[in-house]
Motif scaffolding. Structure first.
Motif, PDB file in Angstrom:
ATOM      1  N   GLN A  12       0.816  -1.212   0.000  1.00 44.98           N
ATOM      2  CA  GLN A  12       0.000   0.000   0.000  1.00 44.98           C
ATOM      3  C   GLN A  12       0.856   1.271   0.000  1.00 44.98           C
ATOM      4  OE1 GLN A  12      -3.240  -0.526  -0.350  1.00 44.98           O
ATOM      5  NE2 GLN A  12      -3.666   1.629  -0.574  1.00 44.98           N
ATOM      6  N   ILE A  16       0.776   4.411  -2.759  1.00 43.85           N
ATOM      7  CA  ILE A  16       0.594   5.824  -2.407  1.00 43.85           C
ATOM      8  C   ILE A  16       1.742   6.652  -2.968  1.00 43.85           C
ATOM      9  CG2 ILE A  16       0.476   7.470  -0.485  1.00 43.85           C
ATOM     10  CD1 ILE A  16      -0.885   5.152   1.119  1.00 43.85           C
ATOM     11  N   ASP A  19       1.250   7.035  -6.633  1.00 45.06           N
ATOM     12  CA  ASP A  19       0.140   7.947  -6.898  1.00 45.06           C
ATOM     13  C   ASP A  19       0.566   9.403  -6.700  1.00 45.06           C
ATOM     14  OD1 ASP A  19      -2.708   8.452  -7.478  1.00 45.06           O
ATOM     15  OD2 ASP A  19      -2.762   9.147  -5.399  1.00 45.06           O
ATOM     16  N   ARG A  44      -6.558  10.540   4.021  1.00 47.17           N
ATOM     17  CA  ARG A  44      -6.939  10.686   2.608  1.00 47.17           C
ATOM     18  C   ARG A  44      -6.919   9.335   1.888  1.00 47.17           C
ATOM     19  NH1 ARG A  44      -7.103  14.899  -1.036  1.00 47.17           N
ATOM     20  NH2 ARG A  44      -6.690  14.336  -3.180  1.00 47.17           N
ATOM     21  N   TYR A  45      -5.907   8.521   2.182  1.00 46.08           N
ATOM     22  CA  TYR A  45      -5.779   7.221   1.525  1.00 46.08           C
ATOM     23  C   TYR A  45      -6.374   6.070   2.342  1.00 46.08           C
ATOM     24  CZ  TYR A  45      -2.814   9.210  -2.102  1.00 46.08           C
ATOM     25  OH  TYR A  45      -2.344   9.932  -3.161  1.00 46.08           O
ATOM     26  N   ALA A  52       1.504   5.875   5.651  1.00 48.60           N
ATOM     27  CA  ALA A  52       1.707   7.179   5.009  1.00 48.60           C
ATOM     28  C   ALA A  52       3.153   7.631   5.181  1.00 48.60           C
ATOM     29  CB  ALA A  52       0.745   8.210   5.592  1.00 48.60           C
TER      30      ALA A  52
END
Length: 84
Positions: A12, A16, A19, A44-45, A52
């Motif tokens: 993940q 991110i 992205d 947000r994600y 994060a």
């Protein structure tokens, strides 16, 4: 059967990072812009703040962003995304 990293599934935090890098390349974020703090990125994600943080660390290691405690994340380079 459990999934392994060999099945092509990206962690993940890497998704991110990719992205965010693509948004930098597309011009959504420009060099010098401040983007979300890690806690805001996490919400947000829909991930943990640790996930994060790892995404930001990937970008920081590639000199794409600069993360300063208490100051957020600042876009440092638009070109370094090719290293991702």
């Amino acid at each position: 059967m459990a999934h392994s990293r060999l099945d092509g599934e990206m962690p993940q935090y890497q998704k991110i990072a990719v992205d965010l890098a693509s948004k930098i390349v597309d011009g959504k974020y420009k060099v010098g812009d401040k983007i979300y703090a890690r806690s805001a990125l996490a919400s947000r994600y829909g991930v943990s703040s640790e996930t994060a943080r790892r995404a930001v660390c990937v970008l920081a290691d590639l000199d794409i962003v600069e993360s300063t405690k208490g100051s957020g994340v600042i876009i440092k380079s638009q070109e370094n995304h090719i290293l991702l």
